[in-house]
Design a protein around this motif. Structure first.
Motif, PDB file in Angstrom:
ATOM      1  N   PHE A 116     -12.375 -33.214  17.293  1.00 30.08           N
ATOM      2  CA  PHE A 116     -12.857 -34.239  16.369  1.00 30.08           C
ATOM      3  C   PHE A 116     -13.755 -35.229  17.100  1.00 30.08           C
ATOM      4  O   PHE A 116     -13.375 -35.780  18.130  1.00 30.08           O
ATOM      5  N   SER A 117     -14.935 -35.484  16.529  1.00 31.80           N
ATOM      6  CA  SER A 117     -15.881 -36.445  17.105  1.00 31.80           C
ATOM      7  C   SER A 117     -16.185 -37.542  16.085  1.00 31.80           C
ATOM      8  O   SER A 117     -16.614 -37.245  14.970  1.00 31.80           O
ATOM      9  N   HIS A 118     -15.983 -38.793  16.471  1.00 31.31           N
ATOM     10  CA  HIS A 118     -16.048 -39.917  15.535  1.00 31.31           C
ATOM     11  C   HIS A 118     -17.472 -40.419  15.308  1.00 31.31           C
ATOM     12  O   HIS A 118     -18.423 -40.034  15.992  1.00 31.31           O
ATOM     13  N   GLN A 119     -17.600 -41.323  14.343  1.00 37.18           N
ATOM     14  CA  GLN A 119     -18.890 -41.917  14.014  1.00 37.18           C
ATOM     15  C   GLN A 119     -19.176 -43.146  14.878  1.00 37.18           C
ATOM     16  O   GLN A 119     -18.326 -43.571  15.676  1.00 37.18           O
ATOM     17  N   LEU A 120     -20.362 -43.697  14.743  1.00 39.15           N
ATOM     18  CA  LEU A 120     -20.768 -44.867  15.508  1.00 39.15           C
ATOM     19  C   LEU A 120     -19.810 -46.029  15.253  1.00 39.15           C
ATOM     20  O   LEU A 120     -19.407 -46.267  14.114  1.00 39.15           O
TER      21      LEU A 120
ATOM     22  N   LEU B 238      -7.674 -32.179  19.204  1.00 40.43           N
ATOM     23  CA  LEU B 238      -8.098 -33.035  20.312  1.00 40.43           C
ATOM     24  C   LEU B 238      -9.193 -33.957  19.796  1.00 40.43           C
ATOM     25  O   LEU B 238     -10.212 -33.501  19.288  1.00 40.43           O
ATOM     26  N   ALA B 239      -8.948 -35.247  19.916  1.00 42.27           N
ATOM     27  CA  ALA B 239      -9.916 -36.265  19.507  1.00 42.27           C
ATOM     28  C   ALA B 239     -10.149 -37.199  20.688  1.00 42.27           C
ATOM     29  O   ALA B 239      -9.241 -37.454  21.479  1.00 42.27           O
TER      30      ALA B 239
ATOM     31  N   ALA C 274     -12.991 -25.038  16.532  1.00 41.83           N
ATOM     32  CA  ALA C 274     -13.706 -25.561  15.367  1.00 41.83           C
ATOM     33  C   ALA C 274     -14.104 -26.984  15.714  1.00 41.83           C
ATOM     34  O   ALA C 274     -13.311 -27.727  16.313  1.00 41.83           O
ATOM     35  N   LEU C 275     -15.316 -27.369  15.367  1.00 41.70           N
ATOM     36  CA  LEU C 275     -15.788 -28.725  15.622  1.00 41.70           C
ATOM     37  C   LEU C 275     -15.901 -29.471  14.302  1.00 41.70           C
ATOM     38  O   LEU C 275     -16.507 -28.979  13.352  1.00 41.70           O
ATOM     39  N   ILE C 276     -15.298 -30.657  14.241  1.00 46.35           N
ATOM     40  CA  ILE C 276     -15.416 -31.519  13.066  1.00 46.35           C
ATOM     41  C   ILE C 276     -15.961 -32.857  13.533  1.00 46.35           C
ATOM     42  O   ILE C 276     -15.389 -33.509  14.409  1.00 46.35           O
ATOM     43  N   GLY C 277     -17.092 -33.270  12.961  1.00 47.58           N
ATOM     44  CA  GLY C 277     -17.707 -34.520  13.381  1.00 47.58           C
ATOM     45  C   GLY C 277     -18.133 -35.379  12.216  1.00 47.58           C
ATOM     46  O   GLY C 277     -18.527 -34.871  11.163  1.00 47.58           O
ATOM     47  N   ALA C 278     -18.041 -36.694  12.405  1.00 48.13           N
ATOM     48  CA  ALA C 278     -18.448 -37.661  11.393  1.00 48.13           C
ATOM     49  C   ALA C 278     -19.706 -38.386  11.858  1.00 48.13           C
ATOM     50  O   ALA C 278     -19.751 -38.920  12.973  1.00 48.13           O
ATOM     51  N   SER C 279     -20.730 -38.400  11.014  1.00 48.74           N
ATOM     52  CA  SER C 279     -21.973 -39.121  11.289  1.00 48.74           C
ATOM     53  C   SER C 279     -22.541 -38.721  12.653  1.00 48.74           C
ATOM     54  O   SER C 279     -22.841 -37.557  12.861  1.00 48.74           O
TER      55      SER C 279
END
Length: 250
Positions: free
Chosen positions: A83-87, A109-110, A137-142
């Motif tokens: 998981f990859s977060h936004q700004l 994993l974040a 699997a990659l999940i990302g916001a913004s």
């Protein structure tokens, strides 16, 4: 495509819990203090003790990124979700859905990063490989979604089976997702909320440009941005998409 450049964010603040030592009588040796663990403001003390760590992603000074790992509920997960977060966000954006993914059989994993998120994704893949994971699997916001789309084009320590892009701009700083999707065939799910401008339009543009073998686009009602799409109705769709292209069993 329109270039979206967002302001520099402050790094998320992590909350450090200090351990308490037990005291005894003067004739007894005091118990050793418990290890400290970062909760990041969203984990229980028990979760932090088991899963919080410093992710080595080549950060300045070698201090590492705040990160959290959890195996699937059954243990021995073969597929991991990064998981990859936004700004201006942090790994805590994803805490409300960790249980949903670990119950479904995924390791999660974040991490928190205001630098090159693709480096964090690569370092996360290394960590998951060490844990026995065989696919991602990659999940990302913004900006995290833009980074995930670009990371899918780069060399990875583990095969990337699917990418989920939530409210992602086509370009963020030096990361050009609009260019990456023109060559990446990994199954990709694009999503945004209809009143979240210009990101709904970006999602459509990225979808149109994508050459993914199985791509999907979903524009949800509302005006939320990034990770909140999951609570607004995207979670079942995302889980179904991953079950098809990045099943938990590997």
């Amino acid at each position: 495509m329109k270039r979206i450049v967002l302001p520099v964010a402050l790094a998320a603040t992590a909350l450090l819990l200090t351990a308490c030592s037990s005291s005894g009588s003067s004739t007894k040796t005091a118990a050793a203090p418990s290890p400290t663990a970062k909760t990041y403001g969203c984990l229980t003390k028990e979760q932090a003790a088991k899963g919080s760590f410093a992710l080595d992603a080549g950060t300045a000074g070698g201090t590492g990124l705040d990160a959290y790992y959890r195996d699937s509920d059954a243990g021995g997960a073969r597929t991991g979700v990064i998981f990859s977060h936004q700004l201006s966000g942090s790994l805590c954006e994803w805490a409300p859905v960790f249980d949903e993914f670990t119950k479904a059989g995924y390791a999660v994993l974040a991490f928190t990063s205001e630098g090159d998120v693709t480096e964090g994704i690569k370092a996360s893949a290394v960590r998951l490989k060490e844990k026995g994971v065989t696919g991602l699997a990659l999940i990302g916001a913004s900006k995290g979604g833009t980074s995930s789309l670009v990371a899918a084009k780069l060399d990875s320590p583990l095969p990337i089976k699917a990418v989920v892009s939530l409210s992602s701009p086509d370009v963020f700083n030096q990361l050009n997702a609009g260019l990456a999707v023109k060559s990446v065939k990994i199954p990709t799910y694009f999503a945004a909320e209809e009143m979240d401008a210009p990101f709904a339009a970006n999602a459509k543009e990225l979808y149109d440009a994508s050459v993914a073998e199985d791509k999907q686009l979903k524009i949800y009602p509302g005006g939320n941005h990034g990770a909140p799409l999951l609570k607004d109705g995207a979670l079942p769709d995302v889980k179904a998409y991953l079950a098809k292209h990045a099943p938990a069993a590997g």
